[in-house]
Write a protein that holds these residues in place. Structure first.
Motif, PDB file in Angstrom:
ATOM      1  N   THR A 107       6.240   4.998  -0.882  1.00 40.79           N
ATOM      2  CA  THR A 107       6.066   5.357   0.422  1.00 40.79           C
ATOM      3  C   THR A 107       4.818   4.715   1.069  1.00 40.79           C
ATOM      4  OG1 THR A 107       7.745   7.271   0.093  1.00 40.79           O
ATOM      5  CG2 THR A 107       6.239   7.260   2.177  1.00 40.79           C
ATOM      6  N   PRO A 108       4.868   4.170   2.327  1.00 34.14           N
ATOM      7  CA  PRO A 108       3.560   3.961   2.679  1.00 34.14           C
ATOM      8  C   PRO A 108       2.405   4.867   2.950  1.00 34.14           C
ATOM      9  CG  PRO A 108       5.237   2.545   3.746  1.00 34.14           C
ATOM     10  CD  PRO A 108       5.727   3.778   2.918  1.00 34.14           C
ATOM     11  N   THR A 109       1.264   4.930   2.420  1.00 29.40           N
ATOM     12  CA  THR A 109       0.244   5.930   2.525  1.00 29.40           C
ATOM     13  C   THR A 109      -0.717   5.382   3.477  1.00 29.40           C
ATOM     14  OG1 THR A 109      -1.220   7.444   1.333  1.00 29.40           O
ATOM     15  CG2 THR A 109      -1.101   5.148   0.406  1.00 29.40           C
ATOM     16  N   MET A 110      -1.856   6.068   3.715  1.00 33.20           N
ATOM     17  CA  MET A 110      -2.847   5.760   4.948  1.00 33.20           C
ATOM     18  C   MET A 110      -2.296   5.892   6.089  1.00 33.20           C
ATOM     19  SD  MET A 110      -5.165   2.948   3.209  1.00 33.20           S
ATOM     20  CE  MET A 110      -6.189   3.164   1.621  1.00 33.20           C
ATOM     21  N   GLY A 111      -1.238   6.715   6.208  1.00 27.41           N
ATOM     22  CA  GLY A 111      -0.583   6.647   7.621  1.00 27.41           C
ATOM     23  C   GLY A 111      -1.370   7.811   8.533  1.00 27.41           C
ATOM     24  N   GLY A 112      -2.376   8.480   7.939  1.00 28.17           N
ATOM     25  CA  GLY A 112      -3.520   9.039   8.711  1.00 28.17           C
ATOM     26  C   GLY A 112      -4.023   8.188   9.851  1.00 28.17           C
ATOM     27  N   PHE A 143      -5.852   1.846  -4.346  1.00 29.22           N
ATOM     28  CA  PHE A 143      -6.409   0.507  -4.990  1.00 29.22           C
ATOM     29  C   PHE A 143      -7.157   0.585  -6.107  1.00 29.22           C
ATOM     30  CE2 PHE A 143      -6.385  -0.170  -0.260  1.00 29.22           C
ATOM     31  CZ  PHE A 143      -5.563  -1.205  -0.206  1.00 29.22           C
ATOM     32  N   LYS A 144      -7.553   1.750  -6.548  1.00 29.24           N
ATOM     33  CA  LYS A 144      -8.284   2.079  -7.651  1.00 29.24           C
ATOM     34  C   LYS A 144      -7.189   2.687  -8.888  1.00 29.24           C
ATOM     35  CE  LYS A 144     -12.321   0.961  -6.382  1.00 29.24           C
ATOM     36  NZ  LYS A 144     -12.969   0.032  -6.985  1.00 29.24           N
ATOM     37  N   LYS A 145      -5.917   3.000  -8.386  1.00 32.56           N
ATOM     38  CA  LYS A 145      -4.902   3.097  -9.102  1.00 32.56           C
ATOM     39  C   LYS A 145      -5.154   4.561 -10.000  1.00 32.56           C
ATOM     40  CE  LYS A 145      -2.705  -0.519  -7.939  1.00 32.56           C
ATOM     41  NZ  LYS A 145      -1.488  -0.456  -7.057  1.00 32.56           N
ATOM     42  N   ASP A 146      -6.055   5.485  -9.095  1.00 28.79           N
ATOM     43  CA  ASP A 146      -6.251   6.900  -9.920  1.00 28.79           C
ATOM     44  C   ASP A 146      -5.295   7.929  -9.142  1.00 28.79           C
ATOM     45  OD1 ASP A 146      -7.211   9.164 -10.556  1.00 28.79           O
ATOM     46  OD2 ASP A 146      -9.421   8.651 -10.257  1.00 28.79           O
ATOM     47  N   LYS A 147      -4.331   8.335  -9.389  1.00 19.67           N
ATOM     48  CA  LYS A 147      -3.446   9.245  -8.901  1.00 19.67           C
ATOM     49  C   LYS A 147      -4.091  10.544  -8.353  1.00 19.67           C
ATOM     50  CE  LYS A 147       0.441   7.790 -11.958  1.00 19.67           C
ATOM     51  NZ  LYS A 147       1.382   8.172 -12.988  1.00 19.67           N
ATOM     52  N   GLN A 148      -5.135  11.003  -9.059  1.00 17.93           N
ATOM     53  CA  GLN A 148      -5.990  11.976  -8.605  1.00 17.93           C
ATOM     54  C   GLN A 148      -6.743  12.069  -7.128  1.00 17.93           C
ATOM     55  OE1 GLN A 148      -5.743  15.153 -10.200  1.00 17.93           O
ATOM     56  NE2 GLN A 148      -4.582  13.813 -11.764  1.00 17.93           N
ATOM     57  N   GLY A 149      -6.944  10.665  -6.913  1.00 19.48           N
ATOM     58  CA  GLY A 149      -7.610  10.523  -5.830  1.00 19.48           C
ATOM     59  C   GLY A 149      -9.145  11.005  -5.818  1.00 19.48           C
ATOM     60  N   VAL A 180       0.739  -1.121   0.033  1.00 18.66           N
ATOM     61  CA  VAL A 180       0.053   0.056   0.063  1.00 18.66           C
ATOM     62  C   VAL A 180       0.975   1.182   0.015  1.00 18.66           C
ATOM     63  CG1 VAL A 180      -1.968   1.354   1.183  1.00 18.66           C
ATOM     64  CG2 VAL A 180      -1.671  -1.348   1.208  1.00 18.66           C
ATOM     65  N   GLY A 181       1.206   1.568  -1.089  1.00 16.86           N
ATOM     66  CA  GLY A 181       2.320   2.528  -1.111  1.00 16.86           C
ATOM     67  C   GLY A 181       1.738   3.835  -1.961  1.00 16.86           C
ATOM     68  N   GLU A 182       2.539   4.852  -1.792  1.00 12.48           N
ATOM     69  CA  GLU A 182       2.054   6.173  -2.743  1.00 12.48           C
ATOM     70  C   GLU A 182       2.665   6.156  -4.158  1.00 12.48           C
ATOM     71  OE1 GLU A 182       2.548  10.998  -1.981  1.00 12.48           O
ATOM     72  OE2 GLU A 182       3.567   9.656  -0.693  1.00 12.48           O
ATOM     73  N   THR A 183       1.518   6.376  -5.132  1.00 10.02           N
ATOM     74  CA  THR A 183       1.943   6.834  -6.263  1.00 10.02           C
ATOM     75  C   THR A 183       2.215   8.102  -6.740  1.00 10.02           C
ATOM     76  OG1 THR A 183       0.183   4.891  -7.043  1.00 10.02           O
ATOM     77  CG2 THR A 183       0.946   6.543  -8.629  1.00 10.02           C
ATOM     78  N   VAL A 184       3.311   8.511  -7.423  1.00 11.75           N
ATOM     79  CA  VAL A 184       3.700   9.922  -7.676  1.00 11.75           C
ATOM     80  C   VAL A 184       3.781  10.287  -8.978  1.00 11.75           C
ATOM     81  CG1 VAL A 184       5.677  11.543  -7.257  1.00 11.75           C
ATOM     82  CG2 VAL A 184       5.246   9.715  -5.459  1.00 11.75           C
ATOM     83  N   ARG A 185       3.025  11.218  -9.394  1.00 11.74           N
ATOM     84  CA  ARG A 185       3.088  11.855 -10.994  1.00 11.74           C
ATOM     85  C   ARG A 185       4.563  12.452 -10.998  1.00 11.74           C
ATOM     86  NH1 ARG A 185      -1.732  15.874 -10.961  1.00 11.74           N
ATOM     87  NH2 ARG A 185      -0.965  15.975  -8.912  1.00 11.74           N
ATOM     88  N   ASN A 186       4.977  12.005 -12.311  1.00  8.15           N
ATOM     89  CA  ASN A 186       6.422  12.535 -12.690  1.00  8.15           C
ATOM     90  C   ASN A 186       6.127  13.799 -13.137  1.00  8.15           C
ATOM     91  OD1 ASN A 186       8.877  12.804 -13.467  1.00  8.15           O
ATOM     92  ND2 ASN A 186       9.091  11.215 -14.644  1.00  8.15           N
TER      93      ASN A 186
END
Length: 255
Positions: free
Chosen positions: A73-78, A123-129, A55-61
């Protein structure tokens, strides 16, 4: 919950030391210690689990130097922050206090918005969230609930100096300024305390003073707009800051 348990034990069995839970200073210290334990002990475990689950962060280049190092980088750390807030609060706070209730509602509400945003990204692989309009709708909805509650709840009052006779039924307190007595009372008011303002008091109803003598009847509208502005600004400001290499932790600690 522990607060109510130990108060009951103190009243029923007069257990030595149980009455210490009635002191807010003790409960605050215990809440801080427990929050540190929760975030440090279980935080590392949660990060490890998130890494294992990828469960890692997806970064736009965007072509920025070093930005791709955050990839994975692990996300959902909130979740760690939510646990560090909610667990101590539920254990040590007076849960019937309206300020505690509003804090819990706000924390859970915004936590859900953040969770949905991260879920879509991971999980939806949508960088925009989560779409920005839905975030704003959630923030404004929360602001309306908080604003209406603060404006109408009888437990949210301001202590002000009053002159006799008074119309409110709340108890009067007598003070002495030199040889001159004066009275204070908890009343519903359109005033709030803000820094860098005369006497640190700001009467938001006076924003519409130009409307004439009946301007105070529009105080709810002005107050709601202020609450919406504050909640959306703080929420989005923290979100933007957190996107810059996690700086939200440091700025939040300073605030």
């Amino acid at each position: 919950m522990l607060y109510y348990l130990f108060i009951w034990l103190d009243k029923q069995f007069d257990i030595p030391g149980a009455g210490v839970f009635q002191y807010i200073s003790f409960r605050t210290a215990m809440a801080v210690i427990l929050s540190l334990l929760v975030t440090t002990v279980y935080g590392s475990r949660l990060i490890r689990i998130l890494r294992e689950k990828q469960v890692g962060e997806t970064v736009r280049n965007l072509g920025l130097e070093g930005q791709m190092q955050k990839q994975g980088t692990p996300t959902m750390g909130g979740i760690i922050i939510l646990l560090g807030i909610l667990v101590p609060t539920l254990l040590f706070a007076k849960l019937e206090n309206i300020y505690i209730i509003l804090m819990l509602v706000t924390t859970v509400w915004m936590g859900i918005i953040g969770f949905i945003d991260d879920y879509i990204k991971v999980f939806k692989k949508d960088k925009q969230g989560l779409a920005g309009r839905f975030k704003i709708m959630g923030q404004v909805g929360l602001a309306l609930i908080i604003g209406w509650t603060m404006h109408s709840h009888p437990g949210i009052v301001v202590r002000e100096e009053v002159t006799l006779p008074v119309t409110s039924a709340s108890p009067l307190e007598i003070h002495q300024h030199g040889t001159v007595p004066y009275f204070t009372q908890n009343v519903k008011s359109t005033k709030t305390n803000i820094p860098f303002y005369k006497n640190n008091e700001f009467d938001y109803s006076k924003v519409l003073k130009f409307l004439g003598g009946d301007y105070q009847k529009y105080s709810l509208t002005v107050f709601m707009l202020f609450v919406i502005l504050i909640i959306t600004a703080v929420s989005n400001g923290a979100n933007l800051t957190d996107g810059i290499d996690g700086l939200a932790t440091g700025t939040s600690a300073i605030i």
